[in-house]
Design a protein around this motif. Structure first.
Motif, PDB file in Angstrom:
ATOM      1  N   ASP A   1       2.895  -2.968   2.566  1.00  0.00           N
ATOM      2  CA  ASP A   1       2.190  -3.415   1.369  1.00  0.00           C
ATOM      3  C   ASP A   1       0.969  -2.537   1.143  1.00  0.00           C
ATOM      4  OD1 ASP A   1       3.778  -5.814   0.772  1.00  0.00           O
ATOM      5  OD2 ASP A   1       2.897  -6.633   2.603  1.00  0.00           O
ATOM      6  N   VAL A   2       0.637  -2.323  -0.136  1.00  0.00           N
ATOM      7  CA  VAL A   2      -0.618  -1.658  -0.475  1.00  0.00           C
ATOM      8  C   VAL A   2      -1.674  -2.753  -0.612  1.00  0.00           C
ATOM      9  CG1 VAL A   2      -1.827  -0.230  -2.150  1.00  0.00           C
ATOM     10  CG2 VAL A   2       0.582   0.223  -1.635  1.00  0.00           C
TER      11      VAL A   2
ATOM     12  N   ASP B   1      -2.683   2.121   2.068  1.00  0.00           N
ATOM     13  CA  ASP B   1      -1.253   2.121   2.363  1.00  0.00           C
ATOM     14  C   ASP B   1      -1.066   2.682   3.769  1.00  0.00           C
ATOM     15  OD1 ASP B   1       1.507   2.090   2.167  1.00  0.00           O
ATOM     16  OD2 ASP B   1       1.614   3.992   1.102  1.00  0.00           O
TER      17      ASP B   1
ATOM     18  N   LYS C   1       1.927   3.821   6.380  1.00  0.00           N
ATOM     19  CA  LYS C   1       3.354   4.101   6.569  1.00  0.00           C
ATOM     20  C   LYS C   1       3.617   4.434   8.037  1.00  0.00           C
ATOM     21  CE  LYS C   1       4.149   6.056   1.929  1.00  0.00           C
ATOM     22  NZ  LYS C   1       2.757   6.049   1.433  1.00  0.00           N
TER      23      LYS C   1
ATOM     24  N   GLU D   1      -6.075   5.321  -1.704  1.00  0.00           N
ATOM     25  CA  GLU D   1      -5.722   5.643  -3.081  1.00  0.00           C
ATOM     26  C   GLU D   1      -6.949   5.878  -3.963  1.00  0.00           C
ATOM     27  OE1 GLU D   1      -2.887   3.037  -4.792  1.00  0.00           O
ATOM     28  OE2 GLU D   1      -1.402   3.346  -3.189  1.00  0.00           O
TER      29      GLU D   1
ATOM     30  N   SER E   1      -1.388  -4.063   6.155  1.00  0.00           N
ATOM     31  CA  SER E   1      -0.724  -3.137   5.241  1.00  0.00           C
ATOM     32  C   SER E   1       0.692  -2.820   5.696  1.00  0.00           C
ATOM     33  CB  SER E   1      -1.512  -1.824   5.145  1.00  0.00           C
ATOM     34  OG  SER E   1      -2.780  -2.021   4.566  1.00  0.00           O
TER      35      SER E   1
ATOM     36  N   GLN F   1       8.855   7.582   5.093  1.00  0.00           N
ATOM     37  CA  GLN F   1       8.266   6.245   5.087  1.00  0.00           C
ATOM     38  C   GLN F   1       9.182   5.241   5.747  1.00  0.00           C
ATOM     39  OE1 GLN F   1       7.337   4.839   1.208  1.00  0.00           O
ATOM     40  NE2 GLN F   1       6.895   2.768   1.864  1.00  0.00           N
TER      41      GLN F   1
END
Length: 234
Positions: free
Chosen positions: A34-35, A56, A58, A73, A165, A198
């Motif tokens: 999830d962001v 984020d 990954k 971001e 996240s 990812q």
């Protein structure tokens, strides 16, 4: 064997293969990413500042562990003077929860371009390696961010108790993980701008779909073998 009986047996085998594929898809665990908006409260050399950035996280399997990449971001904090190329070095910790505990240290390369004065500082992607110490579902949550620039240090702490996240289902590595209180070690980001695959819902769906398709193909091969066998007998 009558033709009607043969048809029924062929249909039963095809149904069994389809059900087996469905069972594989239902049983295999998937990662969830999830962001998450993180409200950073920063202690800077010129006073307190705050900024919200979507975070984020990954992951990609790497040997007995996972390579983590933390992405910002939006910019965080700012500088009253321009930061020249390579003047800013970021690092952070990712907090573990669920079936594991501790933190993973992540860091990234210096800023590739100059950052103008009084402009939100864009943090480069931060990377590090996580080696599981426990088995089960593990959560990964943004922790403290540290920015070193021009001989000063800015510390940014999440002030909104952000949710994880990333959630992974992991298995403890043979011999256990780190014994230093941290579940991972920081490493430089990949050179040359190499992108990491990812681990998330889309990748998991692709992998599971491939596995389910393999099961279905195996079932279809069995049906074809039975058909040829019955034809030879006829």
């Amino acid at each position: 064997m009558s033709y009607r009986t043969y048809q029924k047996r062929t249909a039963a085998l095809a149904s069994a293969a389809a059900l087996a594929g469905s069972a594989v898809l239902m049983a295999a665990p998937a990662a969830r990413a999830d962001v998450v908006d993180v409200n950073y409260q920063c202690k800077t050399p010129i006073g307190d500042k705050s900024a919200v950035s979507p975070i984020d996280i990954k992951s990609v399997k790497s040997g007995s562990g996972y390579r983590l990449t933390m992405t910002f971001e939006k910019g965080v904090s700012s500088s009253p003077v321009e930061l020249g190329k390579g003047a800013m070095n970021p690092s952070a910790v990712i907090k573990l929860g669920g079936a594991d505990s501790g933190t993973v240290a992540v860091k990234g390369p210096a800023n590739p371009d100059a950052i103008p004065a009084n402009t939100p500082i864009k943090i480069t992607d931060l990377s590090g390696t996580y080696t599981p110490k426990g088995s089960g579902k593990v959560t990964f949550t943004a922790g403290v961010l540290t920015i070193e620039a021009l001989g000063t240090t800015t510390t940014c702490t999440p002030g909104n108790n952000p949710k994880p996240s990333l959630t992974l289902t992991v298995a403890a590595a043979a011999g256990g993980g780190s014994t230093s209180g941290s579940s991972g070690s920081s490493q430089d980001a990949p050179a040359g701008g190499e992108e990491l695959p990812q681990t998330g819902p889309e990748d998991s769906a692709i992998a599971l779909g491939t596995l389910g398709g393999t099961v279905l193909l195996a079932g279809a091969a069995g049906v074809l073998w039975l058909t040829r066998r019955n034809q030879a007998r006829g």
